[in-house]
Design a protein around this motif. Structure first.
Motif, PDB file in Angstrom:
ATOM      1  N   GLU A   1     -33.960  89.101  58.878  1.00 59.61           N
ATOM      2  CA  GLU A   1     -34.629  88.988  57.572  1.00 59.61           C
ATOM      3  C   GLU A   1     -36.146  88.896  57.712  1.00 59.61           C
ATOM      4  N   GLY A   2     -36.675  89.792  58.526  1.00 62.35           N
ATOM      5  CA  GLY A   2     -38.122  89.900  58.655  1.00 62.35           C
ATOM      6  C   GLY A   2     -38.766  88.943  59.632  1.00 62.35           C
ATOM      7  N   VAL A   3     -37.991  88.035  60.200  1.00 58.54           N
ATOM      8  CA  VAL A   3     -38.513  87.092  61.200  1.00 58.54           C
ATOM      9  C   VAL A   3     -38.034  87.539  62.569  1.00 58.54           C
ATOM     10  N   ALA A   4     -38.978  87.741  63.501  1.00 54.87           N
ATOM     11  CA  ALA A   4     -38.633  88.156  64.862  1.00 54.87           C
ATOM     12  C   ALA A   4     -39.141  87.099  65.837  1.00 54.87           C
ATOM     13  N   LEU A   5     -38.263  86.636  66.733  1.00 54.00           N
ATOM     14  CA  LEU A   5     -38.609  85.569  67.675  1.00 54.00           C
ATOM     15  C   LEU A   5     -37.969  85.830  69.036  1.00 54.00           C
ATOM     16  N   PRO A   6     -38.533  85.239  70.097  1.00 55.54           N
ATOM     17  CA  PRO A   6     -37.894  85.360  71.417  1.00 55.54           C
ATOM     18  C   PRO A   6     -36.701  84.416  71.548  1.00 55.54           C
ATOM     19  N   PHE A   7     -35.782  84.760  72.430  1.00 54.21           N
ATOM     20  CA  PHE A   7     -34.646  83.899  72.748  1.00 54.21           C
ATOM     21  C   PHE A   7     -34.431  83.993  74.247  1.00 54.21           C
ATOM     22  N   LEU A   8     -34.560  82.859  74.941  1.00 52.25           N
ATOM     23  CA  LEU A   8     -34.448  82.859  76.393  1.00 52.25           C
ATOM     24  C   LEU A   8     -33.193  82.123  76.818  1.00 52.25           C
ATOM     25  N   LEU A   9     -32.516  82.653  77.826  1.00 50.58           N
ATOM     26  CA  LEU A   9     -31.377  81.989  78.413  1.00 50.58           C
ATOM     27  C   LEU A   9     -31.847  80.901  79.369  1.00 50.58           C
ATOM     28  N   GLU A  10     -30.928  80.062  79.806  1.00 47.36           N
ATOM     29  CA  GLU A  10     -31.278  79.032  80.779  1.00 47.36           C
ATOM     30  C   GLU A  10     -31.742  79.689  82.085  1.00 47.36           C
ATOM     31  N   GLY A  11     -32.828  79.184  82.628  1.00 44.51           N
ATOM     32  CA  GLY A  11     -33.313  79.685  83.913  1.00 44.51           C
ATOM     33  C   GLY A  11     -33.864  81.080  83.868  1.00 44.51           C
ATOM     34  N   ASP A  12     -34.205  81.590  82.691  1.00 45.20           N
ATOM     35  CA  ASP A  12     -34.730  82.952  82.570  1.00 45.20           C
ATOM     36  C   ASP A  12     -36.063  82.903  81.831  1.00 45.20           C
ATOM     37  N   PRO A  13     -37.201  82.731  82.556  1.00 39.00           N
ATOM     38  CA  PRO A  13     -38.489  82.601  81.876  1.00 39.00           C
ATOM     39  C   PRO A  13     -39.045  83.919  81.342  1.00 39.00           C
ATOM     40  N   HIS A  14     -38.454  85.051  81.740  1.00 38.46           N
ATOM     41  CA  HIS A  14     -39.038  86.335  81.377  1.00 38.46           C
ATOM     42  C   HIS A  14     -38.328  87.032  80.222  1.00 38.46           C
ATOM     43  N   ALA A  15     -37.023  86.859  80.120  1.00 43.04           N
ATOM     44  CA  ALA A  15     -36.269  87.377  78.964  1.00 43.04           C
ATOM     45  C   ALA A  15     -36.557  88.844  78.709  1.00 43.04           C
ATOM     46  N   THR A  16     -36.384  89.667  79.733  1.00 46.73           N
ATOM     47  CA  THR A  16     -36.730  91.088  79.620  1.00 46.73           C
ATOM     48  C   THR A  16     -35.561  91.971  79.203  1.00 46.73           C
ATOM     49  N   ILE A  17     -34.355  91.399  79.049  1.00 45.02           N
ATOM     50  CA  ILE A  17     -33.211  92.209  78.629  1.00 45.02           C
ATOM     51  C   ILE A  17     -32.707  91.730  77.276  1.00 45.02           C
ATOM     52  N   ASP A  18     -31.971  92.589  76.603  1.00 43.87           N
ATOM     53  CA  ASP A  18     -31.362  92.253  75.317  1.00 43.87           C
ATOM     54  C   ASP A  18     -30.111  91.424  75.593  1.00 43.87           C
ATOM     55  N   VAL A  19     -30.196  90.113  75.335  1.00 43.87           N
ATOM     56  CA  VAL A  19     -29.080  89.236  75.702  1.00 43.87           C
ATOM     57  C   VAL A  19     -27.902  89.381  74.744  1.00 43.87           C
ATOM     58  N   THR A  20     -28.110  90.030  73.600  1.00 44.19           N
ATOM     59  CA  THR A  20     -26.981  90.213  72.677  1.00 44.19           C
ATOM     60  C   THR A  20     -26.026  91.287  73.178  1.00 44.19           C
ATOM     61  N   THR A  21     -26.409  92.052  74.190  1.00 47.70           N
ATOM     62  CA  THR A  21     -25.520  93.079  74.750  1.00 47.70           C
ATOM     63  C   THR A  21     -24.609  92.522  75.831  1.00 47.70           C
ATOM     64  N   LEU A  22     -24.823  91.265  76.228  1.00 46.02           N
ATOM     65  CA  LEU A  22     -24.014  90.671  77.286  1.00 46.02           C
ATOM     66  C   LEU A  22     -22.657  90.239  76.747  1.00 46.02           C
ATOM     67  N   ARG A  23     -21.616  90.381  77.583  1.00 51.61           N
ATOM     68  CA  ARG A  23     -20.329  89.788  77.254  1.00 51.61           C
ATOM     69  C   ARG A  23     -20.461  88.273  77.444  1.00 51.61           C
TER      70      ARG A  23
END
Length: 575
Positions: free
Chosen positions: A417-439
């Motif tokens: 809804e127009g708001v875009a934010l980062p989401f980082l996994l545990e131990g992942d300071p770079h978050a360079t992949i789309d985590v919603t594609t993970l099983r």
């Protein structure tokens, strides 16, 4: 056994043969030469003699020796108590003090009153310079004698009393300056760490062999902060008389070195500095001659990084630092610039790094979410503290923002809804992949905390990955911020190149360059500046990892920021 740092001389029968009051004293140049030699070794000399002061001083002046002694106690009374007062005045421990007297009764009395005191008869005088405990350290400039003359002058001025005398201290004009270029003064820092005791709060010693190299390596970490403290007052200049170093990250700090010359005892400098550093965590080792808790120290003035000198007054009213490790590393050096410093850094929550430094948070900072929008953010693990910011507070006349968006070029964003934010996994300071594609089984190792698994599931259910931040989105995010900017805003440019070894070829980051171009565009506006960290890195620089410089580079960058603030608010420097 400890090295001797103070020799207390009896006069009759020790410093000179005979008894002055009986007219049998003979001027002996050999003892005077020994005192001069000890002074050149940094070992100070005091007097404890049962005599009339004026005749003694006339003899010493005739020898040219009146200035060679400190804490000269010439008078009558039990020697044990007088020796104890000299040692207390010198702020030394008995184990590093030697009393020479020709009366065994005086030596016995002094030993009883001052346990641990070293004592000897006049037969030792001829062998003093050969004694291994009196080797000292070369001090041809007699700096140590001069420093104890200052201590003596302060003691006389305050009437000999020990303990903090606030009224006296306010009249003393104590001024301090924090020196962040520790590497230029490594020998002094090592000396403070390894030689101080009474005011060494942590007592973490360096190896005697290659101590400077060990300290240089210890201070190189990007998350280290350190400095020396230079002190002077109306009685003189105490030089670099204290050292501190600590580890700080994500807004937390812990001191690993906190030590001061005993010449600062009862001045309150250590308590002032502890408050100045924000009361970081510290584990006090052993016995220390001062407390870090107590009444506010209001008698110390600081010369801040911009050169202004004042008590309770800084160059600006508010300094806002919002960013990551870079600004966290510099915050300690900038604290004196502002009456109020707001630090808004990344934090770790349940193992996940919350990247508050990302420009995507700016709309939330300026217009906090409410209702369903806030609930959606809380579902993915955010809290109000993540968007609460001094950027939204009413502007002050003398205010500066320093913002860093280093992660924006590579961290993935997720939109709803127009708001875009980062989401980082545990131990992942770079978050360079789309985590919603993970099983879920693929994501589970990085979502050990139950609340993080719930947040990821909410992300997958209602948010979509929109990639990294582009130039157009960054321009849109900056526009409302710049429209309400204070008099001065500084942006930290992200690294456009990197290497982890001086011989390694440079890696280029085009995405970082693109976002930096937007910040450089903004710098065309009045009161907007950019800071490039590479200006402060040495020619053979190499990052310890993929995102950090060393401590010295951050300290130099902080000095530049302080200089820019001083240039913009120069009218504030007149006190």
């Amino acid at each position: 056994m400890e090295e001797i740092r103070l020799v207390i001389w009896d006069l009759d029968g020790v410093y000179w043969p005979g008894v002055l009051a009986e007219g049998t004293a003979q001027t002996d140049a050999s003892a005077a030469e020994i005192v001069r030699a000890l002074n050149r070794r940094g070992i100070i000399n005091a007097i404890c003699s049962k005599n009339e002061h004026e005749p003694v001083w006339a003899v010493l002046a005739g020898q040219g020796m009146a200035g060679a002694f400190v804490f000269a106690d010439i008078g009558f009374g039990a020697k044990g108590a007088r020796v104890a007062e000299i040692i207390e005045a010198a702020q030394l421990r008995p184990a590093c003090v030697l009393l020479i007297d020709d009366e065994p009764a005086n030596l016995a009395e002094a030993e009883r009153v001052v346990p641990g005191l070293n004592v000897a008869g006049p037969e030792l005088v001829a062998h003093l310079l050969a004694n291994p405990r009196l080797r000292g350290r070369a001090d041809e400039g007699l700096t140590r004698l001069a420093q104890y003359k200052l201590l003596e002058g302060r003691r006389v001025a305050r009437g000999g009393a020990r303990g903090e005398d606030a009224a006296f201290l306010r009249e003393s004009g104590i001024c301090v300056r924090l020196v962040s270029d520790v590497e230029a003064h490594l020998p002094r820092a090592v000396e403070l760490i390894n030689r101080t005791n009474q005011l060494n709060f942590t007592k973490r010693r360096l190896p005697e062999v290659d101590a400077e190299a060990a300290l240089r390596a210890e201070l190189a970490g990007f998350d280290m902060f350190a400095g020396l403290i230079e002190v002077r007052d109306r009685y003189g200049d105490y030089g670099l008389a204290g050292f501190f170093a600590g580890v700080g990250g994500f807004g937390a700090a812990r001191l690993v070195h906190f030590c001061f010359s005993c010449r600062l005892l009862d001045m309150g400098v250590e308590r002032w500095l502890y408050e100045r550093l924000g009361r970081p965590e510290i584990t006090v080792a052993g016995t220390v001659a001062a407390m870090l808790d107590g009444p506010a120290v209001d008698w110390i003035m600081e010369q801040n990084p911009a050169g202004a000198l004042g008590q309770g007054r800084a160059v600006i009213d508010r300094l806002v630092l919002r960013g990551g490790c870079d600004l966290s590393a510099m915050s300690h050096y900038l604290r004196a610039m502002a009456e109020e410093m707001a630090v808004e850094f990344n934090t770790i929550r349940a193992g996940r790094q919350m990247r508050r430094d990302h420009a995507a948070y700016l709309p939330l900072c300026l217009t906090p979410p409410e209702g369903a929008a806030r609930a959606a953010l809380e579902e993915i693990g955010l809290r109000a503290e993540d968007w609460h910011s001094a950027l939204a507070a009413p502007r002050l006349a003398r205010e500066t923002w320093v913002l860093s968006f280093w992660s924006d070029s590579y961290v993935q964003l997720y939109e709803r809804e127009g708001v875009a934010l980062p989401f980082l996994l545990e131990g992942d300071p770079h978050a360079t992949i789309d985590v919603t594609t993970l099983r879920e089984d693929e994501a589970a190792p990085f979502l050990a905390a139950p609340e993080n698994m719930a947040a990821w599931r909410a992300l997958c259910a209602g948010w979509r990955c929109v990639g990294t931040l582009g130039k157009d989105r960054l321009r849109r995010l900056l526009a409302p911020l710049l429209a309400r900017r204070p008099r001065l805003v500084m942006f930290m440019l992200a690294p456009e190149v990197w290497r982890n070894h001086p011989e390694q070829p440079l890696s280029h980051f085009p995405a970082a360059r693109a976002l930096n171009d937007v910040l450089r565009e903004a710098a065309a506006l009045e009161g907007v500046e950019v800071i490039d960290m590479f200006e402060f890195a040495p020619p053979d620089w190499a990052g310890p990892d993929t995102a950090h410089f060393d401590r010295a580079t951050y300290a130099r960058a902080a000095a530049r920021i302080a200089g820019v603030i001083g240039r913009y608010f120069g009218d504030s420097l007149a006190l």
